[in-house]
Design a protein around this motif. Sequence first.
Motif, PDB file in Angstrom:
ATOM      1  N   SER A   5       0.841  -1.211   0.000  1.00  0.00           N
ATOM      2  CA  SER A   5       0.000   0.000   0.000  1.00  0.00           C
ATOM      3  C   SER A   5       0.864   1.245   0.000  1.00  0.00           C
ATOM      4  O   SER A   5       0.605   2.196  -0.744  1.00  0.00           O
ATOM      5  N   LEU A   6       1.891   1.241   0.841  1.00  0.00           N
ATOM      6  CA  LEU A   6       2.792   2.389   0.913  1.00  0.00           C
ATOM      7  C   LEU A   6       3.479   2.636  -0.434  1.00  0.00           C
ATOM      8  O   LEU A   6       3.542   3.774  -0.903  1.00  0.00           O
ATOM      9  N   ASN A  45      -7.303   9.509  -1.632  1.00  0.00           N
ATOM     10  CA  ASN A  45      -8.112   8.576  -0.845  1.00  0.00           C
ATOM     11  C   ASN A  45      -8.909   7.660  -1.778  1.00  0.00           C
ATOM     12  O   ASN A  45      -8.962   6.439  -1.574  1.00  0.00           O
ATOM     13  N   GLU A  46      -9.538   8.249  -2.798  1.00  0.00           N
ATOM     14  CA  GLU A  46     -10.349   7.485  -3.751  1.00  0.00           C
ATOM     15  C   GLU A  46      -9.490   6.535  -4.572  1.00  0.00           C
ATOM     16  O   GLU A  46      -9.892   5.388  -4.815  1.00  0.00           O
ATOM     17  N   ILE A  47      -8.334   7.000  -5.002  1.00  0.00           N
ATOM     18  CA  ILE A  47      -7.442   6.154  -5.795  1.00  0.00           C
ATOM     19  C   ILE A  47      -7.048   4.918  -4.994  1.00  0.00           C
ATOM     20  O   ILE A  47      -7.070   3.796  -5.518  1.00  0.00           O
ATOM     21  N   MET A  48      -6.697   5.117  -3.731  1.00  0.00           N
ATOM     22  CA  MET A  48      -6.268   4.000  -2.885  1.00  0.00           C
ATOM     23  C   MET A  48      -7.374   2.945  -2.757  1.00  0.00           C
ATOM     24  O   MET A  48      -7.104   1.746  -2.816  1.00  0.00           O
ATOM     25  N   ILE A  49      -8.617   3.399  -2.626  1.00  0.00           N
ATOM     26  CA  ILE A  49      -9.766   2.475  -2.522  1.00  0.00           C
ATOM     27  C   ILE A  49     -10.042   1.800  -3.863  1.00  0.00           C
ATOM     28  O   ILE A  49     -10.147   0.580  -3.951  1.00  0.00           O
ATOM     29  N   LYS A  50     -10.174   2.596  -4.914  1.00  0.00           N
ATOM     30  CA  LYS A  50     -10.547   2.057  -6.225  1.00  0.00           C
ATOM     31  C   LYS A  50      -9.528   1.066  -6.768  1.00  0.00           C
ATOM     32  O   LYS A  50      -9.892   0.124  -7.479  1.00  0.00           O
ATOM     33  N   LYS A  51      -8.267   1.257  -6.440  1.00  0.00           N
ATOM     34  CA  LYS A  51      -7.208   0.373  -6.935  1.00  0.00           C
ATOM     35  C   LYS A  51      -6.926  -0.789  -5.986  1.00  0.00           C
ATOM     36  O   LYS A  51      -6.058  -1.619  -6.252  1.00  0.00           O
ATOM     37  N   GLY A  52      -7.651  -0.860  -4.851  1.00  0.00           N
ATOM     38  CA  GLY A  52      -7.534  -2.001  -3.944  1.00  0.00           C
ATOM     39  C   GLY A  52      -6.341  -1.973  -3.006  1.00  0.00           C
ATOM     40  O   GLY A  52      -5.927  -3.021  -2.506  1.00  0.00           O
ATOM     41  N   PHE A  53      -5.805  -0.783  -2.719  1.00  0.00           N
ATOM     42  CA  PHE A  53      -4.658  -0.695  -1.817  1.00  0.00           C
ATOM     43  C   PHE A  53      -5.030  -0.124  -0.445  1.00  0.00           C
ATOM     44  O   PHE A  53      -4.175   0.087   0.400  1.00  0.00           O
ATOM     45  N   ALA A 109     -13.392  -3.212  -6.303  1.00  0.00           N
ATOM     46  CA  ALA A 109     -11.965  -3.580  -6.332  1.00  0.00           C
ATOM     47  C   ALA A 109     -11.768  -5.019  -5.885  1.00  0.00           C
ATOM     48  O   ALA A 109     -10.990  -5.769  -6.480  1.00  0.00           O
ATOM     49  N   LYS A 110     -12.513  -5.409  -4.858  1.00  0.00           N
ATOM     50  CA  LYS A 110     -12.419  -6.770  -4.330  1.00  0.00           C
ATOM     51  C   LYS A 110     -12.902  -7.784  -5.370  1.00  0.00           C
ATOM     52  O   LYS A 110     -12.247  -8.802  -5.600  1.00  0.00           O
ATOM     53  N   SER A 111     -14.026  -7.502  -6.010  1.00  0.00           N
ATOM     54  CA  SER A 111     -14.577  -8.454  -6.987  1.00  0.00           C
ATOM     55  C   SER A 111     -13.679  -8.576  -8.221  1.00  0.00           C
ATOM     56  O   SER A 111     -13.630  -9.630  -8.857  1.00  0.00           O
ATOM     57  N   LYS A 112     -12.938  -7.508  -8.539  1.00  0.00           N
ATOM     58  CA  LYS A 112     -12.030  -7.544  -9.696  1.00  0.00           C
ATOM     59  C   LYS A 112     -10.604  -7.926  -9.305  1.00  0.00           C
ATOM     60  O   LYS A 112      -9.706  -7.886 -10.156  1.00  0.00           O
ATOM     61  N   LYS A 113     -10.424  -8.263  -8.010  1.00  0.00           N
ATOM     62  CA  LYS A 113      -9.114  -8.682  -7.475  1.00  0.00           C
ATOM     63  C   LYS A 113      -8.016  -7.669  -7.783  1.00  0.00           C
ATOM     64  O   LYS A 113      -6.924  -8.016  -8.217  1.00  0.00           O
ATOM     65  N   LYS A 114      -8.330  -6.402  -7.518  1.00  0.00           N
ATOM     66  CA  LYS A 114      -7.358  -5.334  -7.743  1.00  0.00           C
ATOM     67  C   LYS A 114      -6.464  -5.162  -6.516  1.00  0.00           C
ATOM     68  O   LYS A 114      -6.882  -5.408  -5.387  1.00  0.00           O
ATOM     69  N   GLY A 115      -5.257  -4.689  -6.747  1.00  0.00           N
ATOM     70  CA  GLY A 115      -4.358  -4.331  -5.657  1.00  0.00           C
ATOM     71  C   GLY A 115      -4.112  -5.472  -4.695  1.00  0.00           C
ATOM     72  O   GLY A 115      -3.767  -6.584  -5.108  1.00  0.00           O
ATOM     73  N   LEU A 116      -4.304  -5.206  -3.423  1.00  0.00           N
ATOM     74  CA  LEU A 116      -4.077  -6.216  -2.392  1.00  0.00           C
ATOM     75  C   LEU A 116      -5.036  -7.393  -2.529  1.00  0.00           C
ATOM     76  O   LEU A 116      -4.716  -8.511  -2.123  1.00  0.00           O
ATOM     77  N   TYR A 117      -6.194  -7.150  -3.126  1.00  0.00           N
ATOM     78  CA  TYR A 117      -7.160  -8.222  -3.317  1.00  0.00           C
ATOM     79  C   TYR A 117      -6.701  -9.254  -4.344  1.00  0.00           C
ATOM     80  O   TYR A 117      -7.307 -10.308  -4.470  1.00  0.00           O
ATOM     81  N   SER A 118      -5.624  -8.976  -5.058  1.00  0.00           N
ATOM     82  CA  SER A 118      -5.060  -9.989  -5.957  1.00  0.00           C
ATOM     83  C   SER A 118      -4.316 -11.052  -5.155  1.00  0.00           C
ATOM     84  O   SER A 118      -4.036 -12.142  -5.674  1.00  0.00           O
ATOM     85  N   ILE A 119      -4.026 -10.750  -3.892  1.00  0.00           N
ATOM     86  CA  ILE A 119      -3.278 -11.676  -3.023  1.00  0.00           C
ATOM     87  C   ILE A 119      -4.181 -12.302  -1.963  1.00  0.00           C
ATOM     88  O   ILE A 119      -4.030 -13.463  -1.625  1.00  0.00           O
ATOM     89  N   ILE A 120      -5.109 -11.520  -1.477  1.00  0.00           N
ATOM     90  CA  ILE A 120      -5.928 -11.935  -0.325  1.00  0.00           C
ATOM     91  C   ILE A 120      -7.334 -11.367  -0.486  1.00  0.00           C
ATOM     92  O   ILE A 120      -7.508 -10.350  -1.146  1.00  0.00           O
ATOM     93  N   ASN A 121      -8.335 -12.008   0.094  1.00  0.00           N
ATOM     94  CA  ASN A 121      -9.711 -11.502  -0.115  1.00  0.00           C
ATOM     95  C   ASN A 121     -10.214 -10.578   1.001  1.00  0.00           C
ATOM     96  O   ASN A 121     -11.327 -10.081   0.922  1.00  0.00           O
ATOM     97  N   LYS A 122      -9.373 -10.360   2.020  1.00  0.00           N
ATOM     98  CA  LYS A 122      -9.718  -9.381   3.065  1.00  0.00           C
ATOM     99  C   LYS A 122      -8.417  -8.924   3.724  1.00  0.00           C
ATOM    100  O   LYS A 122      -7.414  -9.629   3.707  1.00  0.00           O
ATOM    101  N   PHE A 123      -8.458  -7.723   4.263  1.00  0.00           N
ATOM    102  CA  PHE A 123      -7.301  -7.205   4.992  1.00  0.00           C
ATOM    103  C   PHE A 123      -7.743  -6.139   5.971  1.00  0.00           C
ATOM    104  O   PHE A 123      -8.851  -5.698   5.955  1.00  0.00           O
TER     105      PHE A 123
END
Length: 155
Positions: free
Chosen positions: A68-69, A111-119, A141-155
Amino acid sequence: MIRKIILKVKRFVDGDGLIVEDFYSKKEFEIRLYGIDAPEINYCSKIKKDEKELHIPAALLIKLGFMSLEFLKTNLKIGDICTLIQEENNLLDKYGRTLGYLILNDGSILNEIMIKKGFAKPYNDVFCEMLPKYQKWNLQAKSKKKGLYSIINKF
């Protein structure tokens, strides 16, 4: 939203926080991106709590936090000038950090970019005006497995 503050980025704290300097007063302070939450980058009480609640090892959560950072750093650089917009009733968090939406030079909202891209995910513990949209964008983002969701389904 009421307050607009012109800022200069000084350094990064984590995926949802940074140290900035007020462009006019030259005062440095920490801001937390309002309405979002990124995983921690250090072993702390919050990471222990998240590890227990999510059933995800702290080491993995910290790895996600660094991802994320790094994503945040692709959108914002040290020395960049940006604008912080604050909600009237939510100027500071319980730790005294300044809360707000960070507007980048191109007019986009970090803030929006971080959410929309899944970070980052929506921070549901405190209401903000954007929370309903953040929740919707997070599900996308979660349904499209973006960002962190490409690795895990919750964080």
